[in-house]
Motif scaffolding. Structure first.
Motif, PDB file in Angstrom:
ATOM      1  N   ARG A 291      28.774 -18.134  43.737  1.00 41.62           N
ATOM      2  CA  ARG A 291      27.307 -18.259  42.998  1.00 41.62           C
ATOM      3  C   ARG A 291      26.387 -17.094  43.305  1.00 41.62           C
ATOM      4  O   ARG A 291      25.287 -17.124  42.628  1.00 41.62           O
ATOM      5  CB  ARG A 291      27.015 -19.711  43.438  1.00 41.62           C
ATOM      6  CG  ARG A 291      27.632 -21.294  43.771  1.00 41.62           C
ATOM      7  CD  ARG A 291      26.603 -22.256  43.406  1.00 41.62           C
ATOM      8  NE  ARG A 291      27.308 -23.527  44.062  1.00 41.62           N
ATOM      9  CZ  ARG A 291      28.097 -23.907  44.135  1.00 41.62           C
ATOM     10  NH1 ARG A 291      27.986 -23.460  45.923  1.00 41.62           N
ATOM     11  NH2 ARG A 291      29.083 -24.606  44.216  1.00 41.62           N
ATOM     12  N   THR A 292      26.759 -16.830  44.701  1.00 40.34           N
ATOM     13  CA  THR A 292      25.637 -15.412  44.797  1.00 40.34           C
ATOM     14  C   THR A 292      26.277 -14.388  44.250  1.00 40.34           C
ATOM     15  O   THR A 292      25.668 -13.712  44.672  1.00 40.34           O
ATOM     16  CB  THR A 292      25.775 -15.825  46.574  1.00 40.34           C
ATOM     17  OG1 THR A 292      27.318 -15.119  46.981  1.00 40.34           O
ATOM     18  CG2 THR A 292      24.619 -16.915  46.284  1.00 40.34           C
ATOM     19  N   PHE A 293      27.394 -14.333  43.956  1.00 39.28           N
ATOM     20  CA  PHE A 293      28.236 -13.433  42.954  1.00 39.28           C
ATOM     21  C   PHE A 293      28.025 -12.100  44.426  1.00 39.28           C
ATOM     22  O   PHE A 293      27.607 -10.895  43.911  1.00 39.28           O
ATOM     23  CB  PHE A 293      27.227 -12.502  42.119  1.00 39.28           C
ATOM     24  CG  PHE A 293      26.798 -13.897  40.792  1.00 39.28           C
ATOM     25  CD1 PHE A 293      27.660 -14.042  39.849  1.00 39.28           C
ATOM     26  CD2 PHE A 293      25.415 -14.133  40.660  1.00 39.28           C
ATOM     27  CE1 PHE A 293      27.819 -15.174  38.965  1.00 39.28           C
ATOM     28  CE2 PHE A 293      25.131 -15.743  39.383  1.00 39.28           C
ATOM     29  CZ  PHE A 293      26.528 -15.004  38.786  1.00 39.28           C
ATOM     30  N   ILE A 301      22.392 -11.332  53.743  1.00 37.19           N
ATOM     31  CA  ILE A 301      21.426 -11.930  55.334  1.00 37.19           C
ATOM     32  C   ILE A 301      22.716 -12.898  56.047  1.00 37.19           C
ATOM     33  O   ILE A 301      22.740 -13.871  55.073  1.00 37.19           O
ATOM     34  CB  ILE A 301      20.250 -12.779  55.469  1.00 37.19           C
ATOM     35  CG1 ILE A 301      19.493 -11.159  55.246  1.00 37.19           C
ATOM     36  CG2 ILE A 301      20.343 -13.253  56.993  1.00 37.19           C
ATOM     37  CD1 ILE A 301      19.494 -10.079  56.313  1.00 37.19           C
ATOM     38  N   SER A 302      23.689 -12.900  56.739  1.00 37.40           N
ATOM     39  CA  SER A 302      24.621 -13.475  57.655  1.00 37.40           C
ATOM     40  C   SER A 302      23.278 -14.546  57.925  1.00 37.40           C
ATOM     41  O   SER A 302      22.797 -14.560  59.378  1.00 37.40           O
ATOM     42  CB  SER A 302      25.716 -13.519  58.726  1.00 37.40           C
ATOM     43  OG  SER A 302      26.478 -12.235  57.725  1.00 37.40           O
ATOM     44  N   LEU A 373      34.741 -15.251  52.536  1.00 36.86           N
ATOM     45  CA  LEU A 373      34.451 -13.960  52.775  1.00 36.86           C
ATOM     46  C   LEU A 373      32.854 -14.629  52.250  1.00 36.86           C
ATOM     47  O   LEU A 373      31.400 -13.634  52.967  1.00 36.86           O
ATOM     48  CB  LEU A 373      34.367 -12.794  52.266  1.00 36.86           C
ATOM     49  CG  LEU A 373      35.009 -12.028  53.053  1.00 36.86           C
ATOM     50  CD1 LEU A 373      35.725 -10.857  52.726  1.00 36.86           C
ATOM     51  CD2 LEU A 373      35.443 -12.819  54.523  1.00 36.86           C
ATOM     52  N   PHE A 374      32.331 -14.930  51.257  1.00 35.16           N
ATOM     53  CA  PHE A 374      30.802 -14.935  50.536  1.00 35.16           C
ATOM     54  C   PHE A 374      29.949 -15.878  51.768  1.00 35.16           C
ATOM     55  O   PHE A 374      28.761 -16.448  51.459  1.00 35.16           O
ATOM     56  CB  PHE A 374      31.391 -15.379  48.881  1.00 35.16           C
ATOM     57  CG  PHE A 374      31.243 -16.225  48.468  1.00 35.16           C
ATOM     58  CD1 PHE A 374      31.101 -17.222  48.267  1.00 35.16           C
ATOM     59  CD2 PHE A 374      33.329 -16.254  47.792  1.00 35.16           C
ATOM     60  CE1 PHE A 374      32.132 -18.843  48.000  1.00 35.16           C
ATOM     61  CE2 PHE A 374      33.402 -17.220  47.716  1.00 35.16           C
ATOM     62  CZ  PHE A 374      32.959 -18.494  47.435  1.00 35.16           C
ATOM     63  N   ARG A 375      31.295 -17.186  52.018  1.00 38.14           N
ATOM     64  CA  ARG A 375      29.962 -18.253  52.858  1.00 38.14           C
ATOM     65  C   ARG A 375      28.973 -17.823  53.915  1.00 38.14           C
ATOM     66  O   ARG A 375      29.359 -17.037  54.366  1.00 38.14           O
ATOM     67  CB  ARG A 375      31.094 -19.154  53.567  1.00 38.14           C
ATOM     68  CG  ARG A 375      31.950 -19.975  52.704  1.00 38.14           C
ATOM     69  CD  ARG A 375      32.492 -21.239  53.701  1.00 38.14           C
ATOM     70  NE  ARG A 375      32.305 -21.832  54.133  1.00 38.14           N
ATOM     71  CZ  ARG A 375      31.321 -22.008  55.660  1.00 38.14           C
ATOM     72  NH1 ARG A 375      32.829 -21.605  56.004  1.00 38.14           N
ATOM     73  NH2 ARG A 375      30.721 -23.148  56.052  1.00 38.14           N
ATOM     74  N   LEU A 376      27.747 -18.547  53.386  1.00 39.80           N
ATOM     75  CA  LEU A 376      27.233 -18.297  54.716  1.00 39.80           C
ATOM     76  C   LEU A 376      25.870 -17.102  54.169  1.00 39.80           C
ATOM     77  O   LEU A 376      25.095 -16.349  55.413  1.00 39.80           O
ATOM     78  CB  LEU A 376      27.001 -18.270  56.068  1.00 39.80           C
ATOM     79  CG  LEU A 376      28.240 -19.383  56.574  1.00 39.80           C
ATOM     80  CD1 LEU A 376      28.672 -19.369  57.736  1.00 39.80           C
ATOM     81  CD2 LEU A 376      27.123 -20.509  56.775  1.00 39.80           C
ATOM     82  N   GLN A 377      26.675 -16.499  53.106  1.00 34.82           N
ATOM     83  CA  GLN A 377      25.303 -15.137  52.818  1.00 34.82           C
ATOM     84  C   GLN A 377      24.318 -15.453  51.743  1.00 34.82           C
ATOM     85  O   GLN A 377      24.229 -16.296  50.505  1.00 34.82           O
ATOM     86  CB  GLN A 377      26.173 -14.388  52.164  1.00 34.82           C
ATOM     87  CG  GLN A 377      27.912 -14.275  52.538  1.00 34.82           C
ATOM     88  CD  GLN A 377      27.331 -13.416  54.095  1.00 34.82           C
ATOM     89  OE1 GLN A 377      26.397 -12.189  54.102  1.00 34.82           O
ATOM     90  NE2 GLN A 377      28.025 -13.994  55.377  1.00 34.82           N
ATOM     91  N   ILE A 378      22.871 -14.518  52.612  1.00 36.52           N
ATOM     92  CA  ILE A 378      21.498 -14.761  51.471  1.00 36.52           C
ATOM     93  C   ILE A 378      21.692 -13.176  50.665  1.00 36.52           C
ATOM     94  O   ILE A 378      21.280 -12.137  51.126  1.00 36.52           O
ATOM     95  CB  ILE A 378      20.211 -15.572  52.008  1.00 36.52           C
ATOM     96  CG1 ILE A 378      20.976 -16.665  52.923  1.00 36.52           C
ATOM     97  CG2 ILE A 378      19.757 -15.246  50.881  1.00 36.52           C
ATOM     98  CD1 ILE A 378      20.015 -17.111  53.735  1.00 36.52           C
ATOM     99  N   PRO A 379      21.526 -13.245  49.763  1.00 37.57           N
ATOM    100  CA  PRO A 379      21.741 -12.103  49.042  1.00 37.57           C
ATOM    101  C   PRO A 379      20.551 -11.192  49.398  1.00 37.57           C
ATOM    102  O   PRO A 379      19.243 -11.412  49.229  1.00 37.57           O
ATOM    103  CB  PRO A 379      22.160 -12.577  47.530  1.00 37.57           C
ATOM    104  CG  PRO A 379      22.625 -13.649  47.179  1.00 37.57           C
ATOM    105  CD  PRO A 379      21.931 -14.240  48.662  1.00 37.57           C
ATOM    106  N   MET A 380      20.476  -9.698  49.603  1.00 31.86           N
ATOM    107  CA  MET A 380      19.124  -9.231  49.842  1.00 31.86           C
ATOM    108  C   MET A 380      19.201  -7.799  48.148  1.00 31.86           C
ATOM    109  O   MET A 380      18.432  -8.012  48.163  1.00 31.86           O
ATOM    110  CB  MET A 380      19.448  -9.073  51.438  1.00 31.86           C
ATOM    111  CG  MET A 380      18.913 -10.017  52.032  1.00 31.86           C
ATOM    112  SD  MET A 380      17.512 -10.414  52.039  1.00 31.86           S
ATOM    113  CE  MET A 380      16.400  -8.686  53.037  1.00 31.86           C
TER     114      MET A 380
END
Length: 481
Positions: A291-293, A301-302, A373-380
């Motif tokens: 969902r965060t592409f 940010i992890s 790999l995209f788990r726990l990631q907040i896009p910056m």
């Protein structure tokens, strides 16, 4: 701010390692012992450096308030009505208790982290020779980029409406470690310092492995040490700094330079396979939706507590005075009632539990496969923003439409008409693209938007101006100026 500046050296270094006591402590100050221990080995330097990213993920920074919480409330992303616990933030009542506590904590954590960056930069120079010049340059480039990013977001939040009053007093700028307060600078002087830091960061990061190996794969650079050459997407890498520079230039009104910088990033992605657009099947996968592409994100940010925050803020079982959710007609209006837009359906659904009739937010919900790999990631910083900047700054409207259509095609939407208003369509995309990422309020402030949709009402707008766009400096800062 002075009341906590004196503690930063010890607090930052103590968070890196625990040092046993000895008689030596009676002679040398403890903070110096910690510095010697921390920076005398490569692993210690890495721990100190990684500590900067742990601070960025703090709830008072990008782990919550500057992405999915306070700044999103200011942008009217959610239905925060008069009974909601965050209603005073939603009504810009900055002198009330909850807003004062919230925005003081953001300010203090941001500048605490700036000082940590400066202490790291001071010490890595002091203990030169422990790691190679190439490794040193990479770590310094990241720290300077982080410092610039934090100052910029404090300027965007607490500074004047730049489009209207660029020379008004704004925030201090700390580009070296100090335990004293620096004066408030005019906003345009802060921009100059931010851009100087970004240019310095880019020089130091010119050999960033992200440029030759992408953001996941360890390269042969830096002795193939994975700390320096792998997982570059979780670091303030060269491309992230470029994106930030484009964002800063646009905020400052330098559209020509912003356009050049954004197009440089776009051109790089076209020349490599490192940052492809996320496909429809990846974004809407039934069990593991991205969902965060994530493939498009230059820096994320992890946050290992991300899914706790998803439950605390957005879970459908929360009561109406605690949940962050929009009114149904408001979110439908944002996506123009078009579920073909795959920013919509995966992240916004009427839940099957909790008795809610409005759509709730699933963007940061966990997926089944815990190895993704995209788990726990907040896009910056994201590829889509570079296309929006390129569109907004295009000198020929047709070029702007082309950039917008590229983004729209990769979100499942049809092309715009050649006669469409670039400015109008860019505004629509900011509303769709950055939900839960903290950028919409800053877009409104940058463009000095006179009225924005009232998140707590099915119809109607809120009149915006200085009293809404400019968060007052905390008392802890004003009292020591």
């Amino acid at each position: 701010m002075k009341q906590y500046l004196y503690k930063i050296t010890f607090v930052f270094l103590a968070s890196i390692m625990a040092i046993s006591c000895s008689d030596f402590l009676d002679v040398v100050p403890k903070d110096k012992i910690l510095e010697n221990q921390a920076y005398s080995s490569e692993s210690g330097i890495q721990n100190a450096h990684n500590g900067l990213y742990l601070q960025l993920a703090d709830n008072n920074l990008y782990g919550k308030q500057l992405t999915m919480d306070a700044v999103e409330i200011l942008g009217q992303q959610y239905n925060i009505n008069s009974s909601h616990v965050s209603s005073k933030i939603a009504t810009y009542a900055y002198t009330e208790s909850v807003p004062k506590i919230t925005f003081t904590a953001i300010w203090e954590k941001a500048f605490n982290t700036v000082l940590s960056c400066n202490k790291f930069l001071e010490n890595i120079d002091k203990f030169s020779g422990v790691i190679s010049t190439e490794k040193t340059n990479e770590l310094k480039g990241e720290a300077i980029g982080i410092r610039a990013m934090l100052h910029f977001d404090m300027l965007r939040l607490y500074g004047p409406i730049y489009k209207v009053s660029p020379s008004n007093p704004s925030i201090p700028y700390y580009d070296n470690f100090t335990t004293g307060n620096s004066p408030l600078l005019p906003a345009n002087e802060v921009i100059t310092k931010i851009l100087a830091d970004l240019d310095a960061s880019l020089v130091l990061l010119k050999n960033d492995p992200v440029l030759t190996s992408g953001k996941y794969n360890a390269s042969t650079a830096f002795d193939a040490n994975p700390y320096y050459s792998a997982n570059r997407g979780q670091r303030m890498n060269y491309l992230a700094v470029k994106c930030l520079k484009a964002r800063v230039l646009l905020y400052a009104g330098d559209k020509s330079s912003a356009s050049i910088t954004a197009r440089e990033v776009i051109d790089f992605t076209k020349s490599t396979a490192f940052f492809p657009w996320t496909s429809f099947s990846e974004a809407t996968n039934a069990t593991n939706p991205d969902r965060t592409f994530s493939s498009e994100n230059f820096f994320s940010i992890s946050d290992y507590t991300l899914y706790t925050k998803q439950m605390d803020l957005f879970d459908s079982n929360l009561d109406i005075i605690h949940i962050y959710a929009p009114l149904l007609n408001r979110i439908n209006a944002v996506f123009e009632s078009n579920d073909n837009d795959y920013r919509s359906l995966p992240s916004w659904k009427v839940p099957v539990t909790g008795g809610k009739t409005q759509k709730t937010f699933f963007k940061y919900a966990d997926v089944d496969d815990k190895t993704k790999l995209f788990r726990l990631q907040i896009p910056m910083f994201k590829l889509s923003e570079m296309y929006l900047i390129a569109a907004e700054t295009a000198t020929v409207p047709a070029d702007g439409i082309t950039f917008l259509n590229t983004l729209r095609f990769n979100r499942g939407l049809n092309n715009l008409a050649a006669t469409a208003s670039v400015a109008t369509e860019v505004a629509k995309e900011y509303k769709k693209e950055f939900i839960g990422e903290g950028q919409l309020f800053f877009y409104y402030k940058r463009t000095n938007t006179a009225a924005i949709a009232n998140g707590a009402a099915t119809v109607g707008n809120i009149t915006m101006g200085t009293n809404q766009y400019v968060v007052p400096l905390p008392d802890s800062e004003i009292n020591f100026q």
